[in-house]
Enzyme design. Sequence first.
Site, PDB file in Angstrom:
ATOM      1  N   LYS A  48      44.786  32.804  28.283  1.00 33.51           N
ATOM      2  CA  LYS A  48      44.278  34.167  28.520  1.00 33.51           C
ATOM      3  C   LYS A  48      45.107  35.182  27.733  1.00 33.51           C
ATOM      4  O   LYS A  48      44.570  36.096  27.116  1.00 33.51           O
ATOM      5  CB  LYS A  48      44.320  34.502  30.021  1.00 33.51           C
ATOM      6  CG  LYS A  48      43.222  33.807  30.818  1.00 33.51           C
ATOM      7  CD  LYS A  48      43.385  34.016  32.317  1.00 33.51           C
ATOM      8  CE  LYS A  48      42.488  33.052  33.077  1.00 33.51           C
ATOM      9  NZ  LYS A  48      42.693  33.055  34.516  1.00 33.51           N
ATOM     10  N   GLN A  92      46.337  34.679  39.357  1.00 37.02           N
ATOM     11  CA  GLN A  92      45.979  33.328  38.905  1.00 37.02           C
ATOM     12  C   GLN A  92      45.922  32.361  40.092  1.00 37.02           C
ATOM     13  O   GLN A  92      46.869  32.251  40.863  1.00 37.02           O
ATOM     14  CB  GLN A  92      46.998  32.840  37.853  1.00 37.02           C
ATOM     15  CG  GLN A  92      46.686  31.485  37.281  1.00 37.02           C
ATOM     16  CD  GLN A  92      45.363  31.444  36.503  1.00 37.02           C
ATOM     17  OE1 GLN A  92      45.010  32.371  35.796  1.00 37.02           O
ATOM     18  NE2 GLN A  92      44.623  30.362  36.680  1.00 37.02           N
ATOM     19  N   ASP A 117      38.164  39.766  37.613  1.00 32.76           N
ATOM     20  CA  ASP A 117      37.771  38.382  37.921  1.00 32.76           C
ATOM     21  C   ASP A 117      36.499  38.367  38.777  1.00 32.76           C
ATOM     22  O   ASP A 117      35.825  37.341  38.880  1.00 32.76           O
ATOM     23  CB  ASP A 117      38.893  37.674  38.709  1.00 32.76           C
ATOM     24  CG  ASP A 117      39.654  36.667  37.851  1.00 32.76           C
ATOM     25  OD1 ASP A 117      39.137  36.295  36.780  1.00 32.76           O
ATOM     26  OD2 ASP A 117      40.751  36.247  38.262  1.00 32.76           O
TER      27      ASP A 117
END
Length: 293
Positions: A48, A92, A117
Amino acid sequence: MNIIDGKKISEEIKEDLKKEIIDKNLKPSIAIIMVGNNPASEVYVRNKLKACEKVGIKAELFHYEENVSEDEIIDCIEKLNANEDVHGIIVQSPLPYKLREKEDYITNFIKPDKDVDGFGIYSLGCVTSDQTKFLAATPYGIIKMLEHENIDVEGKNVVVVGRSVIVGRPLALALLNKNATVTIAHSKTKNLKEICNMADILVVAIGKDRFITADYVKEGAVVIDVGINRIDGKLYGDVDFESVKDKCSYITPVPGGVGPMTIAMLLTNVVESAKNAIEIKERGKWTRNLKKH
Ligand code: NDP
């Protein structure tokens, strides 16, 4: 049979983002919160960070030791929520064992405007009401792939196998919003094979190595394989590509299918958020900025 090249499509999306960032002089920025040293998470986070750098998104990693407290992570999120220069915040997954049960609770501290997200309850609620703030990156990537290949979902029988909050559920709702007839299957579903055989478009997100074989697939169906299973250092999907490929009209490979699209759509959400922030500033007041995907 056509192979949907997610890697190529994702490169095109990233090129467009890079150009848009330069042309509009945007300063998009994302904060990634990671706890502990899960090797798979380390790889995802590294990818990422690299992808952000390539398109011109500022990415900052907040890496905590495994014994960090829940309150410390929430404090970090609150500070990032208040920082106008940060447009996206992600935690995460998975968090270490000690914090795993609190993962949803912690993630929901992220302000909806920065929930790139799309895992927070506000973002998920929007997709249930036929609107989107941020659609989760994997479902968003699948929608983009289908659009890229001119595969119309309206009126089609779509079977989504897997009902996780990050893939199956938001994807099923996003496809319903596009007028598909959607069936969601899961581990308690009876007659899975028969149900899958009704699918014009079959999406599989279960995390079971090559579970879906040719006998689950209708002749000419579109098959989207979300699964990532590492076996002896090699990656396989949830679909047995070799047995299915000659039966379907389109199929996504693993690797090189849904995976790269997921990162490209996360970056898209960050850029979208940076543009929203400018709009909010210009208007002088908060706006929900909902849209349809
Ligand atoms: P979860 O483990 O959260 O969910 C798995 C889902 O599959 C559950 O709903 C489960 O049912 C269902 N399931 C499990 N076994 C079966 C079975 N035999 N028959 C029918 N349904 C079954 O997984 P995720 O959604 O997070 O991920 C799924 C896969 O996709 C994984 O391989 C993951 O690595 C991959 N993935 C890939 C991404 C990408 O970018 N390519 C992004 C995210 C995930 P139940 O609810 O009843 O338990």
